[in-house]
Design an enzyme around this catalytic site. Structure first.
Site, PDB file in Angstrom:
ATOM      1  N   ARG A  69       0.859  -1.155  -0.323  1.00  0.00           N
ATOM      2  CA  ARG A  69       0.123   0.090   0.363  1.00  0.00           C
ATOM      3  C   ARG A  69       0.636   1.254  -0.084  1.00  0.00           C
ATOM      4  O   ARG A  69       1.751   1.117   0.543  1.00  0.00           O
ATOM      5  CB  ARG A  69      -0.869   0.093   0.963  1.00  0.00           C
ATOM      6  CG  ARG A  69      -1.904   1.342   1.216  1.00  0.00           C
ATOM      7  CD  ARG A  69      -3.012   0.905   0.496  1.00  0.00           C
ATOM      8  NE  ARG A  69      -3.942   1.507   0.724  1.00  0.00           N
ATOM      9  CZ  ARG A  69      -4.949   2.506   0.385  1.00  0.00           C
ATOM     10  NH1 ARG A  69      -5.332   2.325  -1.072  1.00  0.00           N
ATOM     11  NH2 ARG A  69      -5.890   2.714   0.805  1.00  0.00           N
ATOM     12  N   THR A 103      -8.926   0.661  -9.400  1.00  0.00           N
ATOM     13  CA  THR A 103      -8.866  -0.479  -9.092  1.00  0.00           C
ATOM     14  C   THR A 103      -9.065  -1.264  -9.959  1.00  0.00           C
ATOM     15  O   THR A 103      -9.201  -2.024 -10.567  1.00  0.00           O
ATOM     16  CB  THR A 103      -8.833  -0.873  -7.435  1.00  0.00           C
ATOM     17  OG1 THR A 103      -9.501   0.648  -6.630  1.00  0.00           O
ATOM     18  CG2 THR A 103      -8.486  -1.816  -7.310  1.00  0.00           C
ATOM     19  N   THR A 136      -4.133  -0.478  -6.986  1.00  0.00           N
ATOM     20  CA  THR A 136      -4.872   0.692  -7.616  1.00  0.00           C
ATOM     21  C   THR A 136      -3.975   1.612  -7.267  1.00  0.00           C
ATOM     22  O   THR A 136      -2.402   1.317  -6.627  1.00  0.00           O
ATOM     23  CB  THR A 136      -6.064   0.708  -6.543  1.00  0.00           C
ATOM     24  OG1 THR A 136      -6.761   2.095  -6.407  1.00  0.00           O
ATOM     25  CG2 THR A 136      -5.444   0.745  -4.883  1.00  0.00           C
ATOM     26  N   ASN A 161      -5.772   4.466  -6.952  1.00  0.00           N
ATOM     27  CA  ASN A 161      -7.074   4.883  -6.664  1.00  0.00           C
ATOM     28  C   ASN A 161      -8.275   4.932  -7.478  1.00  0.00           C
ATOM     29  O   ASN A 161      -9.014   4.235  -7.673  1.00  0.00           O
ATOM     30  CB  ASN A 161      -7.117   6.139  -5.434  1.00  0.00           C
ATOM     31  CG  ASN A 161      -8.052   6.282  -4.797  1.00  0.00           C
ATOM     32  OD1 ASN A 161      -9.173   4.930  -4.341  1.00  0.00           O
ATOM     33  ND2 ASN A 161      -8.183   7.474  -3.841  1.00  0.00           N
ATOM     34  N   ASP A 202      -7.805   8.215   0.262  1.00  0.00           N
ATOM     35  CA  ASP A 202      -8.225   7.339   0.985  1.00  0.00           C
ATOM     36  C   ASP A 202      -8.248   7.463   2.226  1.00  0.00           C
ATOM     37  O   ASP A 202      -8.350   6.925   4.063  1.00  0.00           O
ATOM     38  CB  ASP A 202      -7.937   6.246   0.818  1.00  0.00           C
ATOM     39  CG  ASP A 202      -8.250   5.551  -0.391  1.00  0.00           C
ATOM     40  OD1 ASP A 202      -9.477   5.350  -0.218  1.00  0.00           O
ATOM     41  OD2 ASP A 202      -8.232   4.085  -0.665  1.00  0.00           O
ATOM     42  N   SER A 214      -7.556   1.040   3.478  1.00  0.00           N
ATOM     43  CA  SER A 214      -8.481   0.643   1.764  1.00  0.00           C
ATOM     44  C   SER A 214      -8.792  -0.556   1.797  1.00  0.00           C
ATOM     45  O   SER A 214      -9.813  -0.952   2.952  1.00  0.00           O
ATOM     46  CB  SER A 214      -6.971  -0.517   1.091  1.00  0.00           C
ATOM     47  OG  SER A 214      -6.888  -0.895  -0.219  1.00  0.00           O
ATOM     48  N   GLY A 219     -13.210  -0.982  -6.375  1.00  0.00           N
ATOM     49  CA  GLY A 219     -14.524  -0.568  -6.796  1.00  0.00           C
ATOM     50  C   GLY A 219     -14.281  -0.069  -4.780  1.00  0.00           C
ATOM     51  O   GLY A 219     -15.618   0.549  -4.423  1.00  0.00           O
ATOM     52  N   GLY A 220     -13.978   1.003  -5.032  1.00  0.00           N
ATOM     53  CA  GLY A 220     -14.215   1.501  -3.508  1.00  0.00           C
ATOM     54  C   GLY A 220     -14.980   0.426  -2.672  1.00  0.00           C
ATOM     55  O   GLY A 220     -13.846  -0.813  -2.896  1.00  0.00           O
TER      56      GLY A 220
HETATM   57  N1  GLY Z   1      -8.390   2.532  -3.620  1.00  0.00           N
HETATM   58  C1  GLY Z   1      -9.468   2.053  -3.272  1.00  0.00           C
HETATM   59  C2  GLY Z   1      -9.279   1.410  -1.864  1.00  0.00           C
HETATM   60  O1  GLY Z   1      -7.603   1.513  -1.624  1.00  0.00           O
HETATM   61  O2  GLY Z   1     -10.225   0.829  -0.972  1.00  0.00           O
END
Ligand code: GLY
Length: 599
Positions: free
Chosen positions: A118, A400, A418, A420, A442, A471, A493-494
């Site tokens: 990350r 993502t 991702t 983002n 995020d 995330s 999909g967030g």
């Molecule tokens: N940027 C989307 C996530 O990491 O959940």
């Protein structure tokens, strides 16, 4: 209305085992309760089969590259490295070297591992860096140089390869270099670029690559990413140093200076991709392995499924009012905890054990009233407030990419990665040819207000230098009751990533769907706030919507679809069945290795 009392876990599994659901048996696609106008009927998502490996990604070219690594004798992690770099070229909207992600590994010998690559906040980041003079969160959290976290993808691939890889690193990066030297544009890439022209125009280096003559390339055009090819050559030659030191690092720092960003060469040099303990929990005799913080995915998935496993879902029709009601009540209770407590474990102690315990799930089940929706305002964080704040919400987005891989030995890899938003912060590092992420959004830029996904997060996820932003990415591997890999899955999909993955797992384990049916079934989302069930376009029958409204639920039909799952199911005979989600149009590519005929 049928009453559905929570059952103790063991009873549910005994009942389900009798029906075959806990035994790993696959069933014909279930009726998904979708209206006749539903876009993806279960029998139209036909799985791809493979005897010696499977790679499922959002892009056929990237899947083929991963599959070719498997054919050459590489293992699932080798294939993941090659796939990751290929996606950075052919899927620039989300595939990346300028972003980050998570990898779950389950080796045939039983080893499990969770890799955290990350992004991190730059060391110069401050808690209020996105607040404008009126105290509101400005667009700089999403667009432009300041929105970028320190990228993790190259360090992640390097670390995964160092621990598990078998083929030479450079051989795995080279296919992506060939792609960056020139590809023939295919429909998915052309359509993605075409629908983001205005955004891609905002920064000159981005426009120069993707809109060379003012317009995006069309299907059949040759698309060359020369600077990206050069950067990838440095990475092939120097490994992770080819990104975090030397020329690439200098180009990133120069880009930051030009655009008012704060990332420096020191941030890049300090980046690390740690191994973490995966979230592992039992779901109806299956074992689920998923990502721990700084992803909220594994814990929230565990909370949803732990709550649901007290109910005999299999006795319900799929997407009947009772099914949707239960699913929603479980999900909103998991998300309120997610938004309150979860964050980078290196900065904030995580109450993992409590949140995924059986006792906690029992308490949550007891709160559920089958006749009435509990308003989200009355669903509070289950361990008490971390820090209470006012709550608002704003719009949701999609982003993502995910890929799933199983090799011929049975090693499995799930990666979600991702930048983002689609095309990240829209800034290309001039001279280096890749987009940067806008992952800083995020964080809770102003705890208690919503980010681009409408997620209202708390103090735990406030910005701090060197911290990883929370995330929702949920790469997940499910083992059957005998401990063999059964399902490898994940989605973009967030926040909908978590609910999408929960539905895929439940579709396979509870409803016995095959991988095509599980992928095709219409999806739902609820994230505590806003207090609304969001269903896919034409994805729910009018009668079900009305019955749920009568129980006090608010519902909204999405204008499009939810997620882009890339899943692999290992069949009882050992064959692999892969399904790329038709919602965005990827490809699962199966591998069959020719064997000498023994006389
Ligand atoms: N940027 C989307 C996530 O990491 O959940």
């Amino acid at each position: 209305m049928p009453k559905l009392a929570p059952l103790p876990l063991l009873h549910v599994c005994v009942a389900l085992a009798a029906a075959g659901a806990c035994s790993g048996t696959m069933h014909a696609p279930a009726d998904t309760g979708a209206p006749a106008s539903w876009a993806f009927p279960a029998d139209q998502v036909v799985p791809t089969y493979g005897a010696d490996g499977m790679v499922s990604t959002t892009d056929r070219v990237a899947s083929e590259i991963g599959a070719e690594v498997l054919r050459r004798g590489g293992n699932a992690v080798d294939a993941a490295v090659a796939t990751h770099f290929a996606l950075a070229v052919v899927n620039p909207e989300a595939g990346n070297i300028g972003g980050g992600g998570f990898m779950i590994v389950r080796l045939a010998d039983g080893t499990t591992a969770a890799l955290d690559f990350r992004e991190k906040a730059p060391l110069g980041a401050t808690r209020d860096m996105y607040l404008d003079s009126s105290g509101a969160v400005s667009e700089r959290a999403l667009v432009g140089h300041l929105a970028a976290g320190v990228p993790g993808s190259v360090a992640g691939m390097w670390e995964a390869h160092r621990r598990f890889g078998s083929l030479p690193w450079a051989d795995l990066v080279h296919p992506a270099i060939n792609l960056a030297d020139g590809i023939v544009v295919h429909a998915r890439l052309a359509s993605s670029l075409r629908s983001h022209v205005e955004e891609l125009r905002r920064f000159p280096a981005t426009s120069a690559i993707f809109l060379g003559d003012g317009q995006p390339p069309r299907v059949g055009d040759r698309f060359v990413q020369r600077d990206l090819a050069t950067t990838l050559r440095r990475i092939a030659r120097d490994g992770k140093d080819g990104f975090y030191h030397g020329e690439t690092a200098a180009l990133i720092e120069a880009e930051m200076r030009r655009g008012g960003g704060i990332m420096t060469r020191d941030d890049l040099a300090a980046y690390n991709a740690p191994w973490r303990d995966p979230i592992v929990f039992e779901y109806r005799d299956h074992t689920v392995i998923s990502m721990p913080p700084p992803s909220s995915g594994g814990i929230t998935l565990a909370q949803i499924l732990n709550t649901l496993q007290g109910f005999d879902l299999r006795s319900l029709d799929y997407h009947s009012p009772d099914h949707v009601h239960l699913w929603t009540e479980a999900t909103k209770r998991a998300f309120v905890d997610r938004n309150e407590y979860l964050a980078d474990p290196d900065f904030v102690p995580q109450p993992t054990r409590e949140l995924i315990s059986d006792g906690y799930a029992l308490r949550k089940r007891a709160e559920i009233d089958m006749d009435r929706a509990t308003p989200s305002a009355r669903v509070l964080p289950g361990l008490g407030p971390f820090a209470r704040t006012a709550r608002t919400a704003r719009r949701e987005g999609e982003n993502t990419t995910h890929y799933s891989i199983v090799d011929r030995s049975g090693n499995a890899v799930a990666v979600t990665t991702t930048i983002n938003s689609l095309y990240g912060n829209l800034v290309t590092v001039a001279g280096a040819g890749f987009l940067l992420n806008n992952e800083m959004d995020d964080f809770a830029a102003l705890p208690g207000t919503a980010n681009q996904f409408g997620l209202v997060q708390g103090e735990a996820n406030a910005i701090e230098p060197g911290k990883r932003m929370l995330s929702a990415m949920t790469p997940t591997i499910v083992l059957d009751p005998a401990g063999r890999v059964k399902l490898v899955t994940g989605s973009p999909g967030g926040p909908t990533i978590i609910t999408t993955v929960a539905q895929i797992v439940s579709n396979v384990v509870d409803f016995g769907m095959d991988v095509g049916g599980a992928t095709a079934a219409p999806r739902l989302h609820h994230q505590h706030l806003p207090d609304t069930i969001v269903y896919e376009r034409a994805g729910m029958r009018a009668g079900t919507v009305a019955a749920l409204r009568a129980r006090g639920h608010a519902l909204r039909e999405r204008s499009g679809y939810q997620g882009d799952t890339q899943s692999i199911v290992v069949l009882p005979d050992g064959r692999l069945a892969g399904a790329a989600d038709p919602r965005r149009g990827g490809a699962a590519v199966g591998v069959r290795v020719a064997r000498p005929v023994v006389q």
